[in-house]
Write an enzyme that holds these catalytic residues in place. Sequence first.
Site, PDB file in Angstrom:
ATOM      1  N   HIS A 147       0.872  -1.549   0.037  1.00 54.55           N
ATOM      2  CA  HIS A 147      -0.227  -0.075   0.229  1.00 54.55           C
ATOM      3  C   HIS A 147       1.242   0.540  -0.103  1.00 54.55           C
ATOM      4  O   HIS A 147       0.726   2.188  -0.582  1.00 54.55           O
ATOM      5  CB  HIS A 147      -0.843   0.086   0.738  1.00 54.55           C
ATOM      6  CG  HIS A 147      -1.825   0.882   1.024  1.00 54.55           C
ATOM      7  ND1 HIS A 147      -2.353   1.763   1.933  1.00 54.55           N
ATOM      8  CD2 HIS A 147      -2.932   1.504   0.353  1.00 54.55           C
ATOM      9  CE1 HIS A 147      -2.789   2.930   1.406  1.00 54.55           C
ATOM     10  NE2 HIS A 147      -3.733   2.195   0.606  1.00 54.55           N
ATOM     11  N   HIS A 202      -4.858   6.417  -5.434  1.00 53.49           N
ATOM     12  CA  HIS A 202      -5.863   7.476  -4.394  1.00 53.49           C
ATOM     13  C   HIS A 202      -5.735   8.648  -5.293  1.00 53.49           C
ATOM     14  O   HIS A 202      -5.566   8.717  -6.198  1.00 53.49           O
ATOM     15  CB  HIS A 202      -5.344   7.356  -3.401  1.00 53.49           C
ATOM     16  CG  HIS A 202      -4.962   6.252  -2.933  1.00 53.49           C
ATOM     17  ND1 HIS A 202      -3.822   6.062  -2.749  1.00 53.49           N
ATOM     18  CD2 HIS A 202      -6.005   5.534  -2.229  1.00 53.49           C
ATOM     19  CE1 HIS A 202      -3.971   5.363  -1.839  1.00 53.49           C
ATOM     20  NE2 HIS A 202      -5.028   4.767  -1.071  1.00 53.49           N
ATOM     21  N   HIS A 204      -7.403  -1.397  -5.151  1.00 54.31           N
ATOM     22  CA  HIS A 204      -8.128  -1.697  -3.583  1.00 54.31           C
ATOM     23  C   HIS A 204      -8.136  -3.473  -4.213  1.00 54.31           C
ATOM     24  O   HIS A 204      -8.043  -4.251  -2.943  1.00 54.31           O
ATOM     25  CB  HIS A 204      -8.518  -1.313  -2.962  1.00 54.31           C
ATOM     26  CG  HIS A 204      -7.595   0.232  -2.479  1.00 54.31           C
ATOM     27  ND1 HIS A 204      -7.646   1.230  -3.003  1.00 54.31           N
ATOM     28  CD2 HIS A 204      -6.892   0.416  -1.562  1.00 54.31           C
ATOM     29  CE1 HIS A 204      -6.468   2.515  -2.474  1.00 54.31           C
ATOM     30  NE2 HIS A 204      -6.400   1.261  -2.172  1.00 54.31           N
ATOM     31  N   HIS A 264     -14.872   6.275   2.789  1.00 54.63           N
ATOM     32  CA  HIS A 264     -13.046   5.732   3.087  1.00 54.63           C
ATOM     33  C   HIS A 264     -12.166   7.095   4.438  1.00 54.63           C
ATOM     34  O   HIS A 264     -11.414   5.960   5.268  1.00 54.63           O
ATOM     35  CB  HIS A 264     -12.974   5.792   2.367  1.00 54.63           C
ATOM     36  CG  HIS A 264     -11.178   5.396   1.780  1.00 54.63           C
ATOM     37  ND1 HIS A 264     -10.856   6.590   1.537  1.00 54.63           N
ATOM     38  CD2 HIS A 264     -10.791   4.289   1.977  1.00 54.63           C
ATOM     39  CE1 HIS A 264      -9.209   6.254   1.108  1.00 54.63           C
ATOM     40  NE2 HIS A 264      -9.020   4.787   1.689  1.00 54.63           N
ATOM     41  N   HIS A 294     -10.653   5.713   7.863  1.00 55.91           N
ATOM     42  CA  HIS A 294      -8.847   5.650   8.708  1.00 55.91           C
ATOM     43  C   HIS A 294      -8.513   6.759   9.376  1.00 55.91           C
ATOM     44  O   HIS A 294      -7.476   6.116  10.256  1.00 55.91           O
ATOM     45  CB  HIS A 294      -8.567   6.344   6.880  1.00 55.91           C
ATOM     46  CG  HIS A 294      -7.796   4.684   5.697  1.00 55.91           C
ATOM     47  ND1 HIS A 294      -6.518   4.382   6.109  1.00 55.91           N
ATOM     48  CD2 HIS A 294      -8.027   4.733   4.482  1.00 55.91           C
ATOM     49  CE1 HIS A 294      -6.515   3.276   5.013  1.00 55.91           C
ATOM     50  NE2 HIS A 294      -7.799   3.866   4.681  1.00 55.91           N
ATOM     51  N   PHE A 317      -1.800   7.119   4.965  1.00 61.36           N
ATOM     52  CA  PHE A 317      -1.742   6.195   4.021  1.00 61.36           C
ATOM     53  C   PHE A 317      -0.334   5.094   4.101  1.00 61.36           C
ATOM     54  O   PHE A 317      -0.264   3.983   3.614  1.00 61.36           O
ATOM     55  CB  PHE A 317      -1.069   6.727   2.597  1.00 61.36           C
ATOM     56  CG  PHE A 317      -2.391   7.048   1.954  1.00 61.36           C
ATOM     57  CD1 PHE A 317      -3.858   5.900   2.464  1.00 61.36           C
ATOM     58  CD2 PHE A 317      -2.925   8.066   1.252  1.00 61.36           C
ATOM     59  CE1 PHE A 317      -5.434   6.288   1.860  1.00 61.36           C
ATOM     60  CE2 PHE A 317      -4.577   8.451   0.529  1.00 61.36           C
ATOM     61  CZ  PHE A 317      -5.556   7.277   0.703  1.00 61.36           C
ATOM     62  N   HIS A 341     -11.885  -2.000   4.011  1.00 62.59           N
ATOM     63  CA  HIS A 341     -11.280  -1.928   2.308  1.00 62.59           C
ATOM     64  C   HIS A 341     -12.453  -3.004   1.519  1.00 62.59           C
ATOM     65  O   HIS A 341     -12.932  -2.957   0.723  1.00 62.59           O
ATOM     66  CB  HIS A 341     -10.225  -2.065   1.747  1.00 62.59           C
ATOM     67  CG  HIS A 341      -9.122  -0.285   1.811  1.00 62.59           C
ATOM     68  ND1 HIS A 341      -9.771  -0.007   0.646  1.00 62.59           N
ATOM     69  CD2 HIS A 341      -8.728   0.330   2.701  1.00 62.59           C
ATOM     70  CE1 HIS A 341      -9.155   0.993   0.847  1.00 62.59           C
ATOM     71  NE2 HIS A 341      -8.679   1.342   1.693  1.00 62.59           N
TER      72      HIS A 341
HETATM   73 CU1  C2O Z   1      -5.287   2.763  -0.171  1.00 66.27          CU
HETATM   74 CU2  C2O Z   1      -7.628   2.880   1.781  1.00 66.27          CU
HETATM   75  O1  C2O Z   1      -6.388   3.633   0.657  1.00 66.27           O
END
Ligand code: C2O
Length: 611
Positions: free
Chosen positions: A188, A211, A220, A348, A352, A369, A382
């Site tokens: 990632h 992203h 993802h 999303h 995080h 990230f 995810h």
């Molecule tokens: Cu690549 Cu939730 O991120």
Amino acid sequence: MASLSLSTLPSTTTTKNPLFSKSSPHLKQSNRFKVSCNAAANNNDKRVENFEAPKLILPKTTLEMQNVDRRNLLLGLGGLYGAANLASIPSAFGTPIAAPDNISDCVTASSNLQNSKDAVRGLACCPPVLSTDKPKDYVLPTNPVIRVRPAAQRATEEYVAKYKAAIQAMKDLPDEHPHSWKQQAKIHCAYCNGGYSQEQSGYPDIQLQIHNTWLFFPFHRWYLYFYERILGKLINDPTFALPYWNWDNPTGMVLPAMFEQDGKKNPIFDPYRDATHLPPAIFDVGYNGSDSGASCLDQIGSNLSLMYRQMLTNAPDTTTFFGGEFVAGNDPLKKEFNLAGSIEAGVHTAAHRWVGNPRMANNEDMGNFYSAGYDPLFYVHHANVDRMWKIWKDLGIQGHNEPTSPDWLDASYVFYDENEQLVRVYNRDSVNVQAMGYDYERSEIPWLHSRPIPHAKGANVAAKLAGVVQKVEDVKFPLKLNEIVKVLVKRPTKKRSKKDKGKANEMLFLNGIQFDGEEFVKLDVFVNDVDDGVATTAAESEFAGSFSQLPHGHKHGDKMLMSSGAAFGLTELLEDIEAEDDDSILVTFVPKIGCDDVTVSEIKIKLVPIV
Ligand code: C2O
């Protein structure tokens, strides 16, 4: 501890609930999900049981597809939702993004991350090189056994034990093994924090970024695909499936219990999480970096309305849901008119940040990230993001399509598969989860019926402010959004008939939003929100949506300026607040966090044809 339960009590019962307040508008409406929160059970198992209201228990083999009751949908959406394909942003380049064949052409992620000396996760994210062979084009297995991903809050004990054993086995591998917990986390970081360039497509000086663009969902999906197969292989179970964190359903709006420290060593526990957000804290889909203070009921109400906005109102077409086009030669630092998809820049990012630990450098793990992949919850979060893609498509609404451009279909990434074979995978093979060999256990989708309701109705809000609030045509762009800013924006047309609305969606675009890529950024956008002394909530129609970003880390001068954009649906919003006949609307920008450097270069209402 609070417990949540769902019921279909008559609405009178709900309105007498002392917890009910003005800011739970969708709870007022009958025939909608009624949610009751009470402070009772104080044990995890009990709580999990309570989550599982009888109405929601469905056979584990019933797959997600059946979630969507088309009749309800038609009623709920009143046929107003068609959708549109945004005229896709013209590009001077036009070859698909491709990760390098040579995976050793990878650099330590660039970053000015503050406090990086206190960070526990590094920025050296390149994958191990096992051979110099070119990656093979990956071929999906034929007639795969379907792995069914369960909702985390309903997972059986037996399942949880299996999942934990698989993660433990991953953690037991030597760090340099491509399947190890660390190497999986680093994937990632490499794809997101500038590890790779676009050299494969002839642009060695431009970073590859997955992203804020139409690569977000497919990248993802593939990442989880191999992660899941690796876990299955480690425990010798070809049917193993990841759980999903069902944050879009009230029964799943707390951190799933299996992730908590349980006295014994729990391999899916991560010490770098916000300890104040353990159960019974309810997740906030609109998380700003500080707790909303909303009651349990209000928080659930607001979450469902935000999901409605992000899945329907603000994502009626390919571009607004997936994000803007991104092809070889596009620079993530410079692309002026890019657009982040509604889910990516919404729930999303919020999850995080809500999970990451604010006491750690850079909010490790989930809050940044480069470190997010170290938390097993990342993949479970995810999985639900991925499930949103599937639901959005299965709704069958006109315009809910994957991109069809070869620049999207042929975009590709490189992974180690479960057999340690280096493979190249393409977006075109990611559009059908059944063909990929997995699906989601069904769970109710109450947000489908959570259309926000107006705070105040009334025509001519903008007309009354003429001369007081600046008109968009008088604004000097780029416009700074580091404080509350109000602008009057003219509509291309008004009094649209039902037929007109069937042909095009009226959308508000914020183009060329520039922001500091090392900050957690959140900006809220309101339409015709007049100050009446009572704050408008996210469950109300005037709340158009947000733009939010998790820190990336891309070097660009002293600041890490990045560029993106956002879109907000107006058709239904203006109906709801009875402002369809107005010439202009009042748009209010409210910076919530990290907006010191935020500017926007264009604010515009467009009619986007429904195709
Ligand atoms: Cu690549 Cu939730 O991120």
